[in-house]
Design a protein around this motif. Sequence first.
Motif, PDB file in Angstrom:
ATOM      1  N   TYR A  98       0.842  -1.193   0.000  1.00 24.46           N
ATOM      2  CA  TYR A  98       0.000   0.000   0.000  1.00 24.46           C
ATOM      3  C   TYR A  98       0.883   1.252   0.000  1.00 24.46           C
ATOM      4  O   TYR A  98       1.965   1.271   0.594  1.00 24.46           O
ATOM      5  CB  TYR A  98      -0.896   0.047   1.239  1.00 24.46           C
ATOM      6  N   THR A  99       0.390   2.291  -0.651  1.00 19.85           N
ATOM      7  CA  THR A  99       1.049   3.590  -0.640  1.00 19.85           C
ATOM      8  C   THR A  99       0.368   4.481   0.389  1.00 19.85           C
ATOM      9  O   THR A  99      -0.868   4.566   0.427  1.00 19.85           O
ATOM     10  CB  THR A  99       0.979   4.258  -2.023  1.00 19.85           C
ATOM     11  N   VAL A 100       1.174   5.131   1.219  1.00 17.22           N
ATOM     12  CA  VAL A 100       0.658   6.004   2.270  1.00 17.22           C
ATOM     13  C   VAL A 100       1.266   7.388   2.083  1.00 17.22           C
ATOM     14  O   VAL A 100       2.492   7.533   2.029  1.00 17.22           O
ATOM     15  CB  VAL A 100       1.004   5.465   3.671  1.00 17.22           C
ATOM     16  N   THR A 101       0.404   8.391   1.966  1.00 17.26           N
ATOM     17  CA  THR A 101       0.857   9.776   1.829  1.00 17.26           C
ATOM     18  C   THR A 101       0.431  10.562   3.053  1.00 17.26           C
ATOM     19  O   THR A 101      -0.732  10.488   3.473  1.00 17.26           O
ATOM     20  CB  THR A 101       0.267  10.426   0.566  1.00 17.26           C
ATOM     21  N   VAL A 102       1.381  11.307   3.627  1.00 13.83           N
ATOM     22  CA  VAL A 102       1.081  12.188   4.753  1.00 13.83           C
ATOM     23  C   VAL A 102       1.222  13.625   4.281  1.00 13.83           C
ATOM     24  O   VAL A 102       2.238  13.999   3.684  1.00 13.83           O
ATOM     25  CB  VAL A 102       2.019  11.934   5.941  1.00 13.83           C
ATOM     26  N   ILE A 103       0.185  14.414   4.535  1.00 12.10           N
ATOM     27  CA  ILE A 103       0.206  15.840   4.205  1.00 12.10           C
ATOM     28  C   ILE A 103       0.315  16.611   5.511  1.00 12.10           C
ATOM     29  O   ILE A 103      -0.491  16.416   6.430  1.00 12.10           O
ATOM     30  CB  ILE A 103      -1.070  16.254   3.454  1.00 12.10           C
ATOM     31  N   ALA A 104       1.325  17.473   5.608  1.00 13.11           N
ATOM     32  CA  ALA A 104       1.519  18.311   6.795  1.00 13.11           C
ATOM     33  C   ALA A 104       1.123  19.741   6.451  1.00 13.11           C
ATOM     34  O   ALA A 104       1.574  20.298   5.442  1.00 13.11           O
ATOM     35  CB  ALA A 104       2.970  18.258   7.250  1.00 13.11           C
ATOM     36  N   TYR A 105       0.260  20.335   7.289  1.00 15.61           N
ATOM     37  CA  TYR A 105      -0.240  21.684   7.051  1.00 15.61           C
ATOM     38  C   TYR A 105       0.399  22.660   8.034  1.00 15.61           C
ATOM     39  O   TYR A 105       0.464  22.392   9.244  1.00 15.61           O
ATOM     40  CB  TYR A 105      -1.759  21.732   7.221  1.00 15.61           C
ATOM     41  N   GLY A 106       0.857  23.802   7.496  1.00 17.14           N
ATOM     42  CA  GLY A 106       1.426  24.847   8.332  1.00 17.14           C
ATOM     43  C   GLY A 106       0.541  26.075   8.355  1.00 17.14           C
ATOM     44  O   GLY A 106      -0.550  26.099   7.772  1.00 17.14           O
ATOM     45  N   ARG A 107       1.019  27.136   9.017  1.00 14.85           N
ATOM     46  CA  ARG A 107       0.254  28.376   9.096  1.00 14.85           C
ATOM     47  C   ARG A 107       0.142  29.014   7.719  1.00 14.85           C
ATOM     48  O   ARG A 107       1.057  28.935   6.906  1.00 14.85           O
ATOM     49  CB  ARG A 107       0.915  29.343  10.076  1.00 14.85           C
ATOM     50  N   GLY A 108      -1.024  29.615   7.469  1.00 15.51           N
ATOM     51  CA  GLY A 108      -1.255  30.244   6.179  1.00 15.51           C
ATOM     52  C   GLY A 108      -1.784  29.278   5.141  1.00 15.51           C
ATOM     53  O   GLY A 108      -1.955  29.641   3.979  1.00 15.51           O
ATOM     54  N   GLY A 109      -2.034  28.018   5.541  1.00 18.04           N
ATOM     55  CA  GLY A 109      -2.623  27.050   4.629  1.00 18.04           C
ATOM     56  C   GLY A 109      -1.638  26.326   3.749  1.00 18.04           C
ATOM     57  O   GLY A 109      -2.031  25.508   2.917  1.00 18.04           O
ATOM     58  N   VAL A 110      -0.349  26.602   3.895  1.00 16.92           N
ATOM     59  CA  VAL A 110       0.629  25.923   3.054  1.00 16.92           C
ATOM     60  C   VAL A 110       0.850  24.508   3.570  1.00 16.92           C
ATOM     61  O   VAL A 110       0.616  24.205   4.744  1.00 16.92           O
ATOM     62  CB  VAL A 110       1.966  26.691   3.018  1.00 16.92           C
ATOM     63  N   ALA A 111       1.276  23.613   2.683  1.00 20.59           N
ATOM     64  CA  ALA A 111       1.425  22.209   3.056  1.00 20.59           C
ATOM     65  C   ALA A 111       2.602  21.594   2.327  1.00 20.59           C
ATOM     66  O   ALA A 111       3.050  22.082   1.284  1.00 20.59           O
ATOM     67  CB  ALA A 111       0.151  21.441   2.728  1.00 20.59           C
ATOM     68  N   THR A 112       3.075  20.517   2.896  1.00 25.03           N
ATOM     69  CA  THR A 112       4.070  19.681   2.236  1.00 25.03           C
ATOM     70  C   THR A 112       3.687  18.238   2.489  1.00 25.03           C
ATOM     71  O   THR A 112       2.861  17.948   3.363  1.00 25.03           O
ATOM     72  CB  THR A 112       5.482  19.979   2.766  1.00 25.03           C
TER      73      THR A 112
END
Length: 551
Positions: A98-112
């Motif tokens: 399985y492929t697992v993606t984690v999205i991290a959100y910072g202030r101002g709505g930006v993400a990586t």
Amino acid sequence: MKKYIKYFVFLFALLAMSCQKEDYAFGAIDTPTNLKITAEIVGKTAEMPYGDGSGKVNFKATADKVISYKYVFSDGGSENAPNGISEKRFNTTGINKYTVTVIAYGRGGVATNITMEVEVFSDFKDEQAVQFLTAGTSKKWYWAAAEVGHLGVGPNDDNVDKNWIPDYYKATPFEKAGSPTSSCLYENVLTFSLVDGQLKYQLDNGGATFFNAAFEAIGGGSSGSDACLAYDASGIKSVLLGPSESVVMKNPKHAEQTRGTMLNFSDGGFMGYYIGQSSYEILSITENRMTVRAVMGGNTALAWYHTFTTTPPNQNPTTDYTNLVWFDEFNTDGAPDPSKWVYDLGNGDNGWGNSEKQNYTNAASNVVVQGGNLKITAKKEASGGFNYSSARLKSEGKFDFTYGKVEVRAKLPIGGGTWPAIWMLGANYATNAWPACGEIDIMEHVGNSQNLIHGTLHYPGRSGGNANTGSKTIPNVSTEFHVYKAIWSPASVKIYVDTELIHSVPNDATLPFNKDFFLILNVAMGGTFGGAIDSAFSQSAMEIDYVRVYQ
């Protein structure tokens, strides 16, 4: 010139003030950095590198300058995880990647984001369910059409009292029968087979599938309603079992509410009613009965319920009812039994809506139990401002019922203008005005057409002079007793005199004959159906030996 300078300075000050008011601050924008993810496969050892078979993996994400995380899994699931921690169960049987993606959100709505792969073993088994489904080889299942709620819908939320039952809607017995837009549902044959140890499934829909309105376009429909549409559902599907992760499983009493086993069908397989879903949770299953729950495709706020049996439904059963549930044998002389009967009095609105000429009373001269019979006598006499008196009894509030067999053994009055009736009215008539409440006339007779017995149903579109009626000449109705009978089922309403069928009407969910009705016995005079009253008429009675209701 000084004036212009003053005005200019004043205007500049206003502009400066305005600019200051519009100077909004957006705050800092921080992109998360140093995003990492770890995965712990539950039960992993050197001997079991893919875990203990539970399919569970514990994930932990960390990052700098982060507010929240979201996990997206390649099996279609996703989860918001404010603290970065997620426990995921992968349900596909065997060893799978399985492929697992984690999205991290910072202030101002930006993400990586960051992605990883995990390889996990799941060996979920429910051998008893497989045995029930297939009997070890192959077994056919059918809609439990005779049961209330064989098709239903309810909420899919965290309400622990209602998220495991069809709280919004329950189909009545054979509700979808008798209509070309829905009866195809009961033609379904669902076959589960065990082939080389693998669970297989095949749906025989008879060439047409009952589509939920939200998905009718798939079958080429555009009515905006649920409909039977030509659809090829053929082909053998594979079925994978897995553990349920539904909202029901989170209920404190989930062990009493669901089996917790999912049926996951390949290639878009579905269990008869098309709701855009191929995964069904088994709530309960035995050798001959199964109830499943499925979250509606495209609308996760709803969960549908299906109940199946191993007995094919009969959409046109010859229904009979043999359990005597209510009766009056009229064996006690005097007034009718007040625990069973009440009266309609007076002349109603415009002669009970029919321009009838009698005044209804509760006087013994009009209604009495005598010699083992109830006698309702119409008389030519001044009464309540009218020239005729009579009586009308009803079981309203004493006995209301849905479906059954009604038998009334009676001898009818004679004379031009007499209009005796043995009939039933929808119990909700006060809030659902006639004809929407429904009316079933088991027997009507008019003295101006001696011996012609009518059996009639009134409902929206077929009422009054356009009612759905049948008639038959029966000899000696005013000199001999006959049994006037109705057999009322989810599939039909059939009206008989003795053993002779005089009228039959298919019943379905569009008609008002799927709820409580009560009984009425009366003799009217004249009116729109009774016609002209013979000037020589003095009095005549309808005599009733018994009234019996079976279910």
